[in-house]
Design a protein around this motif. Structure first.
Motif, short mmCIF file in Angstrom:
data_model
loop_
_atom_site.label_atom_id
_atom_site.label_comp_id
_atom_site.label_asym_id
_atom_site.label_seq_id
_atom_site.Cartn_x
_atom_site.Cartn_y
_atom_site.Cartn_z
N UNK A 150 0.87 -1.17 0.00
CA UNK A 150 0.00 0.00 0.00
C UNK A 150 0.91 1.22 0.00
N UNK A 151 0.83 2.01 -1.06
CA UNK A 151 1.76 3.13 -1.24
C UNK A 151 1.23 4.36 -0.51
N UNK A 152 1.99 4.82 0.46
CA UNK A 152 1.58 5.93 1.31
C UNK A 152 1.29 7.18 0.49
N UNK A 153 0.12 7.75 0.74
CA UNK A 153 -0.32 9.02 0.14
C UNK A 153 -0.58 8.93 -1.37
N UNK A 154 -0.45 7.77 -1.97
CA UNK A 154 -0.58 7.66 -3.42
C UNK A 154 -2.05 7.69 -3.85
N UNK A 155 -2.35 8.40 -4.97
CA UNK A 155 -3.70 8.40 -5.53
C UNK A 155 -3.92 7.18 -6.41
N UNK A 156 -4.81 7.29 -7.40
CA UNK A 156 -5.18 6.13 -8.21
C UNK A 156 -4.09 5.70 -9.18
N UNK A 157 -3.28 6.61 -9.66
CA UNK A 157 -2.22 6.25 -10.60
C UNK A 157 -1.17 7.35 -10.58
N UNK A 158 -0.06 7.14 -11.28
CA UNK A 158 0.96 8.17 -11.38
C UNK A 158 2.34 7.68 -11.00
N UNK A 159 3.28 8.58 -10.96
CA UNK A 159 4.69 8.24 -10.76
C UNK A 159 4.99 7.72 -9.35
N UNK A 160 4.05 7.85 -8.43
CA UNK A 160 4.21 7.22 -7.12
C UNK A 160 4.56 5.73 -7.29
N UNK A 161 3.99 5.12 -8.32
CA UNK A 161 4.11 3.66 -8.49
C UNK A 161 5.35 3.25 -9.28
N UNK A 162 6.12 4.24 -9.73
CA UNK A 162 7.38 3.99 -10.42
C UNK A 162 8.57 4.23 -9.49
N UNK A 163 8.28 4.40 -8.20
CA UNK A 163 9.32 4.69 -7.22
C UNK A 163 10.27 3.49 -7.07
N UNK A 164 11.54 3.76 -6.74
CA UNK A 164 12.54 2.67 -6.65
C UNK A 164 12.15 1.53 -5.73
N UNK A 165 11.56 1.83 -4.58
CA UNK A 165 11.24 0.76 -3.63
C UNK A 165 10.18 -0.20 -4.19
N UNK A 166 9.21 0.34 -4.93
CA UNK A 166 8.20 -0.53 -5.55
C UNK A 166 8.81 -1.26 -6.73
N UNK A 167 9.57 -0.54 -7.53
CA UNK A 167 10.20 -1.14 -8.70
C UNK A 167 11.11 -2.29 -8.31
N UNK A 168 11.90 -2.11 -7.28
CA UNK A 168 12.82 -3.18 -6.84
C UNK A 168 12.06 -4.41 -6.36
N UNK A 169 10.97 -4.19 -5.63
CA UNK A 169 10.14 -5.31 -5.18
C UNK A 169 9.53 -6.05 -6.37
N UNK A 170 9.05 -5.28 -7.34
CA UNK A 170 8.42 -5.88 -8.52
C UNK A 170 9.42 -6.73 -9.29
N UNK A 171 10.61 -6.20 -9.51
CA UNK A 171 11.62 -6.95 -10.29
C UNK A 171 12.04 -8.21 -9.55
N UNK A 172 12.19 -8.12 -8.24
CA UNK A 172 12.55 -9.32 -7.46
C UNK A 172 11.45 -10.38 -7.56
N UNK A 173 10.21 -9.95 -7.46
CA UNK A 173 9.07 -10.86 -7.57
C UNK A 173 9.02 -11.49 -8.95
N UNK A 174 9.18 -10.67 -9.98
CA UNK A 174 9.10 -11.14 -11.36
C UNK A 174 10.24 -12.10 -11.68
N UNK A 175 11.43 -11.79 -11.21
CA UNK A 175 12.56 -12.70 -11.42
C UNK A 175 12.36 -14.04 -10.72
N UNK A 176 11.70 -14.00 -9.58
CA UNK A 176 11.49 -15.23 -8.81
C UNK A 176 10.38 -16.09 -9.40
N UNK A 177 9.24 -15.44 -9.73
CA UNK A 177 8.06 -16.21 -10.15
C UNK A 177 7.83 -16.21 -11.67
N UNK A 178 8.39 -15.23 -12.37
CA UNK A 178 8.12 -15.12 -13.80
C UNK A 178 9.11 -15.85 -14.70
N UNK A 179 10.18 -16.30 -14.11
CA UNK A 179 11.21 -16.99 -14.90
C UNK A 179 11.21 -18.49 -14.64
#
Length: 298
Positions: free
Chosen positions: A269-298
């Motif tokens: 849950x991204x603190x203070x984030x609205x429905x969409x936007x650059x909040x969701x491109x932040x490094x902490x979310x991006x790093x989590x996403x890539x780790x998840x994708x590398x683990x489960x998507x490959x």
């Protein structure tokens, strides 16, 4: 392999001729990225998709398929990409090919044709995996808002033999490895705001042809949460704390339901984030996403 590489080279040469006019987000991708735009997967003008290859593309790479938002009634395959450009480039950098899908709007068809389009696009990609250079057994999906609802619905209903979610002219051979869900509604009844309960101009009315309160039976059929079971793929779930369109409780509801049946999932849950936007491109979310994708998507 040589034939495949030559074929991809031809695709890229053709794509390079048209990409500047047909794709408004390609400029955000890293130098060396290759694009083939507006590939038809069906007869309707909205049944098209784009494919992006990283500079170092090789045969049999995993594929991530992008489904855009727009309240089910607007947008195209480039939607949501402009504010996620760093994440997009990291996905390609980490050895994934990316496809982005357009589909008929809710105002252009009758439910469940919208999810039929999405399933049809995945079947098209599965059947043409060798031609496009990715591994058909490593297909994952990512969706935003309405697109999040659609990827959730496809992935969760896959074990439930929902033949009505497959177009009569298509079939389902593919399997989704994992799901990246950005603020997708999962329960259309609790998603409905009081002021939209009988609003015939609301997004849910356009999706279903009725509001969730007028047709709770249809709302349940169209709600991803209905289909949660222990055989579902892993989920990466993200929602804004101050999302005015899809309340973050929808994300909690999905995560809790998956956890109860033992399906791996992560919730952010991204603190203070609205429905969409650059909040969701932040490094902490991006790093989590890539780790998840590398683990489960490959």
């Amino acid at each position: 392999m040589k034939t495949l590489i030559l074929a991809l080279g031809l695709f890229w040469a053709v794509a390079a001729h048209a990409q500047d006019q047909s794709n408004r987000v390609f400029q955000n991708f890293a130098k060396g990225t290759k694009l083939l735009a507006n590939i038809k997967y069906g007869e309707h003008e909205k049944q098209k998709l784009d494919i992006y290859w990283p500079e170092n593309a090789r045969p049999d790479m995993p594929l991530l398929v992008w489904f855009h938002g727009g309240a089910w009634r607007m947008g195209d395959q480039c939607n949501d990409m402009s504010y996620m450009k760093n994440t997009l480039n990291e996905i390609l950098k980490n050895g994934f090919i990316l496809a982005s899908v357009d589909y008929r709007w809710s105002t252009q068809q009758v439910f469940p044709q919208i999810v039929q389009d999405c399933n049809m696009s995945l079947e098209f990609l599965y059947q043409n995996a060798e031609q496009f250079g990715f591994d058909k057994n490593r297909i994952s999906v990512i969706g935003f808002s309405a697109g999040g609802h659609l990827v959730n619905l496809m992935a969760l209903s896959a074990n439930n033999q929902k033949s009505e979610f497959i177009a009569p002219s298509s079939k389902k051979s593919f399997k989704i490895k994992c799901v990246l869900d950005f603020y997708g509604p999962v329960d259309l009844i609790s998603q409905t705001k009081p002021e939209e309960a009988f609003d015939h101009e609301s997004p849910i009315f356009d999706l279903l042809g009725a509001t969730a309160y007028e047709r709770p039976d249809l709302a349940r059929i169209a709600s991803p949460l209905t289909y949660v079971d222990e055989n579902d793929p892993p989920f990466f779930i993200v929602n804004g704390e101050k999302d005015e369109s899809v309340n973050f409780t929808q994300a909690h509801l999905l995560s809790s339901s998956l956890s109860l049946v033992g399906v791996p999932n992560t919730l952010t849950i991204v603190k203070d984030a609205p429905h969409y936007g650059e909040y969701f491109d932040a490094p902490e979310i991006r790093n989590k996403l890539i780790a998840f994708l590398n683990h489960y998507g490959k």
